[in-house]
Scaffold this active site. Structure first.
Site, PDB file in Angstrom:
ATOM      1  N   HIS A 134       0.816  -1.218   0.000  1.00 52.02           N
ATOM      2  CA  HIS A 134       0.000   0.000   0.000  1.00 52.02           C
ATOM      3  C   HIS A 134       0.850   1.269   0.000  1.00 52.02           C
ATOM      4  O   HIS A 134       0.322   2.363  -0.205  1.00 52.02           O
ATOM      5  CB  HIS A 134      -0.972  -0.005   1.192  1.00 52.02           C
ATOM      6  CG  HIS A 134      -0.338   0.227   2.530  1.00 52.02           C
ATOM      7  ND1 HIS A 134      -0.032  -0.790   3.407  1.00 52.02           N
ATOM      8  CD2 HIS A 134       0.036   1.369   3.152  1.00 52.02           C
ATOM      9  CE1 HIS A 134       0.484  -0.288   4.510  1.00 52.02           C
ATOM     10  NE2 HIS A 134       0.545   1.021   4.379  1.00 52.02           N
ATOM     11  N   ASP A 164       0.161  -7.629   1.198  1.00 52.45           N
ATOM     12  CA  ASP A 164       0.633  -6.258   1.423  1.00 52.45           C
ATOM     13  C   ASP A 164       2.155  -6.172   1.398  1.00 52.45           C
ATOM     14  O   ASP A 164       2.767  -5.430   2.167  1.00 52.45           O
ATOM     15  CB  ASP A 164       0.092  -5.701   2.736  1.00 52.45           C
ATOM     16  CG  ASP A 164       0.101  -4.167   2.742  1.00 52.45           C
ATOM     17  OD1 ASP A 164       0.245  -3.561   1.662  1.00 52.45           O
ATOM     18  OD2 ASP A 164      -0.015  -3.575   3.832  1.00 52.45           O
ATOM     19  N   SER A 241       4.747   2.214   7.948  1.00 49.71           N
ATOM     20  CA  SER A 241       4.414   1.108   7.059  1.00 49.71           C
ATOM     21  C   SER A 241       5.604   0.720   6.189  1.00 49.71           C
ATOM     22  O   SER A 241       6.183   1.561   5.504  1.00 49.71           O
ATOM     23  CB  SER A 241       3.226   1.475   6.173  1.00 49.71           C
ATOM     24  OG  SER A 241       2.055   1.597   6.919  1.00 49.71           O
TER      25      SER A 241
END
Length: 395
Positions: A134, A164, A241
């Site tokens: 993402h 992911d 992230s």
């Protein structure tokens, strides 16, 4: 998840200033001979005189968190991704309404760009970088910034939204790299160290513990992912992230990827063994195929059974309050072609007994595509084996 907007916070700096005085034997003195007579300070036996601070620089004096950060920090990168949005006409604000309404002025197009910032870490000295899908999915341009400020153009080699995980390549050599640990051997309560760029604050280090293991994607709140997550209370914020989660030895055990918006102190990471397996396939093939059966299933509990019994239009009876119940079989799917039916309760996948939908998903994920996979199911009161051939997950 959407690309994360970089946010800046104010920084507060503390400056420690030292004077030209010293402490010896409990006396305060000034070095100038012309100074006034010395004043003797009364010190109680319970309170010895303060000693001057001497910084310690030896390896034995640095705690394990600092050692891990020094070891891994240079291999943690910031990833800035940009995606061009379609240009949309925009009229000047100073035009009268009727002229704008009747199209007497030509709209002026303005390009719009969506930007986001995340983290990543270097797997190889020649520039292989691992991050979250993402962070870079759909990006037109990617910039990778090292801890020393060096900036590289990055090429997105592959993206796997179902786990992911994404990989990026930069044209470089002799880069610092991380050391991978064993996420399969983790225990709740072990130390966990996160490094990343939360809110754009590069190379931020936070620490906590491994809070739990094997969290399902449904528990984390991302039901479309095929991952059993590591849970940690090490602070993870937007921008973390794709950054590494480390153990006490400074080895990467996970990829920080998610937080629960409705909670504090709950962060989740992809186990490094899963991320490494996906990354290797992405670098070698540019994509990865996930096995697909084509069923909707639910883990039965007494409460779930009660809710299903209230649904009058179910084409099957729900006579159990435990197991994995198939709710629907997709048309033209491997499950349908193999003979699975709504109402079947899955007992085993291959030779492995399953108790939850997450167990079924995990076993299917490990099965080869195109080869027969036996499922033991209970249909009404009969236990039978159904063979299906998993297909690649449809795009």
């Amino acid at each position: 998840m959407n690309l994360i907007t970089k946010q800046l916070g104010a920084a507060l700096f503390f400056l420690a200033l030292g004077g030209g005085v010293g402490v010896m034997g409990g006396y305060y003195f000034a070095p100038e001979p012309e100074s006034p007579p010395r004043q003797v300070l009364s010190l109680s036996p319970e309170r010895p005189p303060a000693l001057p601070f001497v910084p310690r620089r030896g390896d034995n004096d640095i705690n394990f968190i600092a050692k891990a950060a020094q070891r891994v920090g240079p291999a943690v990168v910031r990833i800035d991704a940009a995606r061009d949005l379609p240009s949309q006409p925009e009229l000047p604000d100073d035009q009268p309404f009727f002229r704008r309404f009747f199209g007497q002025e030509t709209p002026q197009p303005r390009e719009k760009v969506e930007r986001g910032t995340g983290s990543g870490f270097i797997l190889s000295a020649d520039g292989q970088v691992l991050t979250n899908a993402h962070v870079v999915e759909g990006a037109d341009r990617v910039k990778v910034t090292l801890k020393d400020g060096t900036v590289y153009d990055g090429k997105v080699v592959g993206v796997d939204p179902m786990t992911d995980v994404a990989v990026v390549k930069i044209d470089a050599a002799n880069l610092p790299v991380v050391v991978l640990g064993q996420s399969d051997a983790l225990l709740p309560g072990e130390w966990a160290i996160a490094i990343g760029n939360p809110l754009g604050l590069d190379n931020t280090v936070t620490v906590g513990i491994i809070s739990a293991l094997g969290r399902s994607s449904l528990e984390v709140g991302v039901p479309d992912k095929r991952v059993k997550f590591i849970q940690t209370d090490a602070a993870i914020n937007p921008g973390n992230s794709g950054g590494p989660l480390l153990n006490a030895e400074g080895e990467v055990i996970g990829v920080n990827t998610a937080i629960r918006a409705d909670a504090q102190g709950l962060g989740f990471a992809i186990p490094i063994q899963t991320a490494q397996r996906i990354a290797e396939q992405l670098f070698s093939q540019g994509k990865i195929d996930h096995p697909y059966l084509g069923i909707h299933m639910v883990t039965l509990t007494p409460a779930i059974q009660e809710e299903l019994l209230k649904t009058k239009d179910l084409p099957f009876a729900v006579d159990s309050d435990q197991g994995v119940l198939i709710i629907k079989v997709m048309d033209n799917s491997p499950a349908g072609e193999g003979g699975l039916k709504p109402g079947d309760i899955i007992l085993k996948v291959g030779q492995v007994a399953v108790a939850t939908a997450a167990d079924v998903q995990e076993q299917v994920e490990q099965s080869p595509i195109g080869k027969g996979l036996d499922l033991e199911v209970r249909r009404e009161q009969t236990v039978m084996t159904v063979s299906v051939r998993p297909a690649p997950f449809p795009q």
